[in-house]
Structure formats: C-alpha cells, structure tokens
Design a protein around this motif. Sequence first.
Motif, mmCIF file in Angstrom:
data_model
loop_
_atom_site.group_PDB
_atom_site.id
_atom_site.type_symbol
_atom_site.label_atom_id
_atom_site.label_comp_id
_atom_site.label_asym_id
_atom_site.label_seq_id
_atom_site.Cartn_x
_atom_site.Cartn_y
_atom_site.Cartn_z
ATOM 1 N N VAL A 122 0.876 -1.174 0.000
ATOM 2 C CA VAL A 122 0.000 0.000 0.000
ATOM 3 C C VAL A 122 0.908 1.217 0.000
ATOM 4 O O VAL A 122 1.556 1.523 1.003
ATOM 5 C CB VAL A 122 -0.933 0.002 1.229
ATOM 6 C CG1 VAL A 122 -1.816 1.246 1.219
ATOM 7 C CG2 VAL A 122 -1.787 -1.260 1.265
ATOM 8 N N GLU A 123 0.989 1.900 -1.144
ATOM 9 C CA GLU A 123 1.972 2.976 -1.303
ATOM 10 C C GLU A 123 1.282 4.301 -1.601
ATOM 11 O O GLU A 123 0.490 4.408 -2.535
ATOM 12 C CB GLU A 123 2.944 2.638 -2.429
ATOM 13 C CG GLU A 123 4.043 3.682 -2.609
ATOM 14 C CD GLU A 123 5.026 3.287 -3.695
ATOM 15 O OE1 GLU A 123 4.740 2.299 -4.402
ATOM 16 O OE2 GLU A 123 6.061 3.958 -3.834
ATOM 17 N N TRP A 124 1.612 5.294 -0.784
ATOM 18 C CA TRP A 124 1.091 6.645 -1.000
ATOM 19 C C TRP A 124 1.828 7.288 -2.165
ATOM 20 O O TRP A 124 3.051 7.247 -2.249
ATOM 21 C CB TRP A 124 1.273 7.471 0.271
ATOM 22 C CG TRP A 124 0.853 8.907 0.144
ATOM 23 C CD1 TRP A 124 -0.260 9.392 -0.476
ATOM 24 C CD2 TRP A 124 1.543 10.052 0.665
ATOM 25 N NE1 TRP A 124 -0.318 10.763 -0.378
ATOM 26 C CE2 TRP A 124 0.777 11.194 0.314
ATOM 27 C CE3 TRP A 124 2.710 10.218 1.392
ATOM 28 C CZ2 TRP A 124 1.160 12.480 0.670
ATOM 29 C CZ3 TRP A 124 3.094 11.501 1.750
ATOM 30 C CH2 TRP A 124 2.321 12.612 1.396
ATOM 31 N N ASP A 148 -3.747 9.965 -2.576
ATOM 32 C CA ASP A 148 -3.732 8.948 -3.628
ATOM 33 C C ASP A 148 -2.855 7.770 -3.209
ATOM 34 O O ASP A 148 -1.775 7.951 -2.658
ATOM 35 C CB ASP A 148 -3.221 9.542 -4.945
ATOM 36 C CG ASP A 148 -1.762 9.962 -4.867
ATOM 37 O OD1 ASP A 148 -1.389 10.627 -3.871
ATOM 38 O OD2 ASP A 148 -0.989 9.623 -5.784
ATOM 39 N N PHE A 149 -3.342 6.557 -3.461
ATOM 40 C CA PHE A 149 -2.610 5.347 -3.101
ATOM 41 C C PHE A 149 -2.620 4.363 -4.263
ATOM 42 O O PHE A 149 -3.572 4.318 -5.049
ATOM 43 C CB PHE A 149 -3.244 4.669 -1.879
ATOM 44 C CG PHE A 149 -2.808 5.248 -0.568
ATOM 45 C CD1 PHE A 149 -1.778 4.672 0.148
ATOM 46 C CD2 PHE A 149 -3.427 6.373 -0.060
ATOM 47 C CE1 PHE A 149 -1.373 5.208 1.361
ATOM 48 C CE2 PHE A 149 -3.034 6.915 1.153
ATOM 49 C CZ PHE A 149 -2.001 6.329 1.866
ATOM 50 N N LEU A 184 -4.110 -1.430 -8.064
ATOM 51 C CA LEU A 184 -5.373 -0.706 -8.049
ATOM 52 C C LEU A 184 -5.131 0.688 -7.481
ATOM 53 O O LEU A 184 -4.567 0.837 -6.395
ATOM 54 C CB LEU A 184 -6.393 -1.458 -7.190
ATOM 55 C CG LEU A 184 -7.826 -0.931 -7.158
ATOM 56 C CD1 LEU A 184 -8.401 -0.841 -8.560
ATOM 57 C CD2 LEU A 184 -8.690 -1.833 -6.292
ATOM 58 N N GLN A 185 -5.533 1.709 -8.228
ATOM 59 C CA GLN A 185 -5.384 3.085 -7.772
ATOM 60 C C GLN A 185 -6.585 3.455 -6.907
ATOM 61 O O GLN A 185 -7.733 3.301 -7.324
ATOM 62 C CB GLN A 185 -5.270 4.040 -8.960
ATOM 63 C CG GLN A 185 -4.155 3.692 -9.935
ATOM 64 C CD GLN A 185 -2.807 3.566 -9.267
ATOM 65 O OE1 GLN A 185 -2.396 4.433 -8.491
ATOM 66 N NE2 GLN A 185 -2.103 2.479 -9.557
ATOM 67 N N MET A 186 -6.290 3.941 -5.697
ATOM 68 C CA MET A 186 -7.355 4.260 -4.763
ATOM 69 C C MET A 186 -7.117 5.621 -4.114
ATOM 70 O O MET A 186 -6.008 6.172 -4.169
ATOM 71 C CB MET A 186 -7.477 3.176 -3.692
ATOM 72 C CG MET A 186 -7.782 1.793 -4.244
ATOM 73 S SD MET A 186 -8.393 0.653 -2.990
ATOM 74 C CE MET A 186 -10.022 1.343 -2.640
ATOM 75 N N VAL A 187 -8.164 6.136 -3.503
ATOM 76 C CA VAL A 187 -8.115 7.427 -2.820
ATOM 77 C C VAL A 187 -8.566 7.228 -1.378
ATOM 78 O O VAL A 187 -9.603 6.600 -1.126
ATOM 79 C CB VAL A 187 -9.023 8.467 -3.512
ATOM 80 C CG1 VAL A 187 -8.991 9.794 -2.750
ATOM 81 C CG2 VAL A 187 -8.596 8.666 -4.959
#
Length: 239
Positions: A122-124, A148-149, A184-187
């Motif tokens: 899990v990378e910011w 954004d992660f 997966l790009q997540m917020v």
Amino acid sequence: MGGYRDALVWSDVARLARKGRDVVLVSSDKRAFAGRDGSLSQALSAEIADASGSVELVPEFGPWLLAALPDGSDDLVQAVVDAQDQELYDYLVASDVQSDLGPEVVDLGFAKSPLDVSMDEVEWGGTLTRISTVAGPDGLYVAEYDLDFSIALSGTFAPWDVRDDAWVTRSREELGRVILEGELQMVLRITVLFGGDVSFSIEEESWRRADGVSSGLDVYRPEWNQLQTPLLDDSGHFW
C-alpha cells in the motif's frame, strides 16, 4: 511602563528573552512598552541588553506574521492553511503511519467475491489534496484531505471470468481457480483536526477506487456470512 498587568506581561517576556527565546510582543498601547519611534522603549531594552534572546514590539500580529512568512503571502487565512498542509505533508513523508493504512476488501470494488485477497503493498503517491475546511473555536480547524494510493494486490477467484477488471495485469489458472494480480489506484479520505493539545490528529475515514467503481463484495466466507450462497453443488462441483 503602564500598570500592574503590563508589568506582569513584561516580566514574562523578559524571562523568555533571558532564556534565549526570540519574543514578539504584540501591543498597540504605546505608553506601556514603546518609545517615541514605536519600537521597544530604551528602558525596557536596557533590561534585556544581556539576554541571549530578543524582544520585538509590534502593534498588530497579523501584518507581522505575513511579513515573516517565507512565501510572502498577503492572506493570513491562506497562510494558515498552507502551513497546515505543509505540516501534514512533512509528517506523512517522515512517519511510518502509511504502514497502518489500507482499504477493506469491500473497498476494492470486486463484482465477484474473491476466495482470498492479499494486499502486498500500500503505497502513497505523495499527493495531498484539501477538500474542505471548517474553522472552530479557540483556533481549531477540521480539514478533509484526499490522498492517492497504489495498492499492489492479488486475488483468488472461482472460475468465472473476472479478468477484465482494469486493475488486472497478470492472471493464471490454478486448480480450477483464477489468480489475478495487479495494481489498483485508490483514494483515501482522511479527517484532520488541527490545534488543541497536539498540533494535529488524523482519522482514517474512507477508501474509494480512483476510477469511480463503487464498493464491492467481501471475501467469500459462507460459513461466516449466510447471505453468501455456496459455490459448490451437492456433488462438489461449481454451480
């Protein structure tokens, strides 16, 4: 100097200066602390002549603060917001708080229940966007931010076709199951309280997919969730 209260204020100011502090004394009462030119009076300056710190007398705090800011801002409210943003950003970069952050499986937006999910990283991404600000009493501020992660993950699914999801970069079949891998790009939406007993505190609020896909299904555990139907028929085959 003025009256008794002014004397108490000056006593504290002088004590701080002697301890090596650089003090800004805000007062528009020229009779209390100022000389003819508006700066600290000669008598008071003499009292702290041997101090390792300093005292600067200013009539208003706002203009002095704006002039002291490195970015040359002319808006005090915006200057406070910018300082808060920078403080939070520096904290996120320097701390290990990111290791404690991560979405739930339902936040990943799977249309089919996975048999198993592993979030390997899990990378910011380094983006910090302020969404809203509410000013409260006593200098408190409540602000919402989006971060954004990128989530590196793998999931095991029953042999129905789920390989067209945008996050999937690799897939393979193993023992009648489909194993998918990708990013997966997540917020992450967080709420931050500035002020109070600590400089700020953070609450993890909610995760969502950056592509707009809504929350999905949890890991398939029919023994825990009676709403999930069995995958196998009575003969042990997939429906």
